[in-house]
Design an enzyme around this catalytic site. Structure first.
Site, PDB file in Angstrom:
ATOM      1  N   TYR A   1      -0.910  -0.709  10.156  1.00  0.00           N
ATOM      2  CA  TYR A   1      -0.927  -1.304   9.012  1.00  0.00           C
ATOM      3  C   TYR A   1       0.298  -0.908   7.999  1.00  0.00           C
ATOM      4  CZ  TYR A   1      -2.981  -2.385   4.326  1.00  0.00           C
ATOM      5  OH  TYR A   1      -3.234  -3.171   3.070  1.00  0.00           O
TER       6      TYR A   1
ATOM      7  N   HIS B   1     -12.512   3.284   3.004  1.00  0.00           N
ATOM      8  CA  HIS B   1     -11.698   4.413   2.579  1.00  0.00           C
ATOM      9  C   HIS B   1     -12.683   5.484   2.021  1.00  0.00           C
ATOM     10  CE1 HIS B   1      -8.900   0.763   2.366  1.00  0.00           C
ATOM     11  NE2 HIS B   1      -7.999   1.719   2.875  1.00  0.00           N
TER      12      HIS B   1
ATOM     13  N   SER C   1       0.722  -1.276   0.052  1.00  0.00           N
ATOM     14  CA  SER C   1      -0.107   0.060   0.151  1.00  0.00           C
ATOM     15  C   SER C   1       0.909   1.199   0.114  1.00  0.00           C
ATOM     16  CB  SER C   1      -0.939   0.011   1.288  1.00  0.00           C
ATOM     17  OG  SER C   1      -1.426   1.458   1.294  1.00  0.00           O
ATOM     18  N   SER C   2       0.379   2.369  -0.652  1.00  0.00           N
ATOM     19  CA  SER C   2       1.150   3.729  -0.661  1.00  0.00           C
ATOM     20  C   SER C   2       1.321   3.959   0.821  1.00  0.00           C
ATOM     21  CB  SER C   2       0.427   4.705  -1.466  1.00  0.00           C
ATOM     22  OG  SER C   2      -1.102   5.000  -0.826  1.00  0.00           O
ATOM     23  N   CYS C   3       0.694   3.694   1.828  1.00  0.00           N
ATOM     24  CA  CYS C   3       0.693   4.083   3.179  1.00  0.00           C
ATOM     25  C   CYS C   3       2.197   3.806   3.762  1.00  0.00           C
ATOM     26  CB  CYS C   3      -0.261   3.861   4.131  1.00  0.00           C
ATOM     27  SG  CYS C   3      -0.316   1.882   4.704  1.00  0.00           S
TER      28      CYS C   3
ATOM     29  N   LYS D   1       2.896  -3.700   6.315  1.00  0.00           N
ATOM     30  CA  LYS D   1       3.177  -3.956   4.907  1.00  0.00           C
ATOM     31  C   LYS D   1       4.762  -3.599   4.573  1.00  0.00           C
ATOM     32  CE  LYS D   1      -0.686  -5.080   3.507  1.00  0.00           C
ATOM     33  NZ  LYS D   1      -0.744  -6.278   2.823  1.00  0.00           N
TER      34      LYS D   1
END
Length: 339
Positions: free
Chosen positions: A152, A195, A123-125, A156
């Site tokens: 999270y 989201h 994920s981009s997070c 990842k």
């Protein structure tokens, strides 16, 4: 052990032919997993899936037994516990523990059972909240994470590093793809866990259905977000599975971002809600901007194809179709042809 020269730290992109291969899509019922299944339907491969009752990915023994029995040649690791700002902030232990266990169990079992190739979806997070825009892959671990989803994100990041470690130590052809904010058919529309994009679709729909004169969105509306349709993400994942075999993770995005207030206006236009959009500035904005660089994937020859307005119209149509009664589904069908 696999050939270190072929799959080591400095490996170059290499072709992996999935034709006539057994391909397991872990997390096939999720939005991204189901999109990958749809995309693989046009490939000459055998698609393997397993429900949670058939294999609990948090159980190392169950994962190992499943892989030993099915013997997949390739794995798309799309399974994860996901949610928005509220869910991440409310259940930090669940998000960290469950995603760590899923990544560790599947990666170890894939190595033990000799899986030919695996793509882990992140994920981009994972990137620092202050990373320069657009965010390049080398921004990873250069600063603190956004506090609202750090649990999270840490899981990842661990998944990326786990795949890299198995590549370095065991020569496993494990790669990682980091998609931007995704949306698509099968998205989560629960306002407590969803989201921003599906949450706005539901809010606009319910405001229209109830005849409300306004709808309220979180924050100032100023943050900018990049969105990618799940079907585009799936296409990128299959592309990477076929053409990439490198140590570094790869960003997957659309290359464009939009302010949340403008996204809300776009969604209201698609839905047909003409009321006021109000801002609840007591709620957090999260990261102010998060646009990822797609330079690396673009240089390989891939780009997104589904425009945001068209994609939102399709998602809204599927949302309406799934309601007990769909008062706007027919009008949306007419509207979608005009977008």
């Amino acid at each position: 052990m696999r050939n270190e020269a072929a799959f080591g730290v400095n490996a170059e992109p290499a072709r992996f032919d999935i034709a006539r291969k057994r391909v397991w899509v872990a997390g096939h019922k999720g939005m991204v997993g189901s999109a990958i299944v749809r995309r693989l339907a046009s490939e000459d491969c055998e698609i393997l899936t397993a429900t949670r009752s058939e294999v609990d990915l948090k159980s190392p023994d169950q994962v190992r037994r499943y892989l030993a029995a099915t013997k997949p040649d390739a794995i798309f690791m799309a399974a994860a516990k996901v949610g928005g700002i509220l869910a991440n902030d409310t259940y930090p232990a669940d998000f960290l523990h469950d995603n760590l266990m899923i990544a560790a169990n599947v990666t170890e079992a894939a190595h033990r059972e000799g899986v030919g190739k695996m793509l882990l979806l992140g994920s981009s997070c994972i990137y620092p909240g202050t990373a320069p825009q657009p965010i390049r892959e080398d921004a990873l671990l250069t600063g603190p994470l956004e506090p609202t989803n750090e649990w999270y994100a840490i899981a990842k990041i661990a998944g990326i590093k786990l795949g890299q470690a198995y590549r370095k130590q065991h020569g496993c052809d494990f790669i990682s793809a980091m998609p931007t904010n995704l949306y698509g058919p099968g998205d989560n529309f629960d306002l407590s866990t969803s989201h921003v994009l599906p949450a706005l679709i539901r809010k606009a729909h319910e405001a229209k259905a109830s005849g409300a004169d306004h709808m309220t969105i979180w924050g100032t509306g100023a943050p900018r977000r990049e969105f990618l349709h799940a079907d585009d993400c799936a296409d990128a994942c299959v592309f990477l599975m076929k053409h990439y075999s490198g140590f570094e993770h790869v960003n997957v995005g659309s290359g464009e971002d939009i302010a949340i207030i403008d996204l809300a206006r776009l969604i209201c236009d698609v839905v047909g809600f003409e009321g006021e959009i109000r801002l609840d500035t007591t709620k957090p904005d999260g990261t102010m901007r998060k646009l990822m660089s797609g330079e690396k994937l673009g240089a390989m020859g891939w780009k997104a194809r589904i425009g945001l307005r068209h994609g939102i119209a399709g998602v809204y149509g599927s949302y309406c179709a799934g309601l007990p009664s769909a008062p706007f589904a027919m009008s949306l069908s007419d509207r979608a042809h005009q977008l």
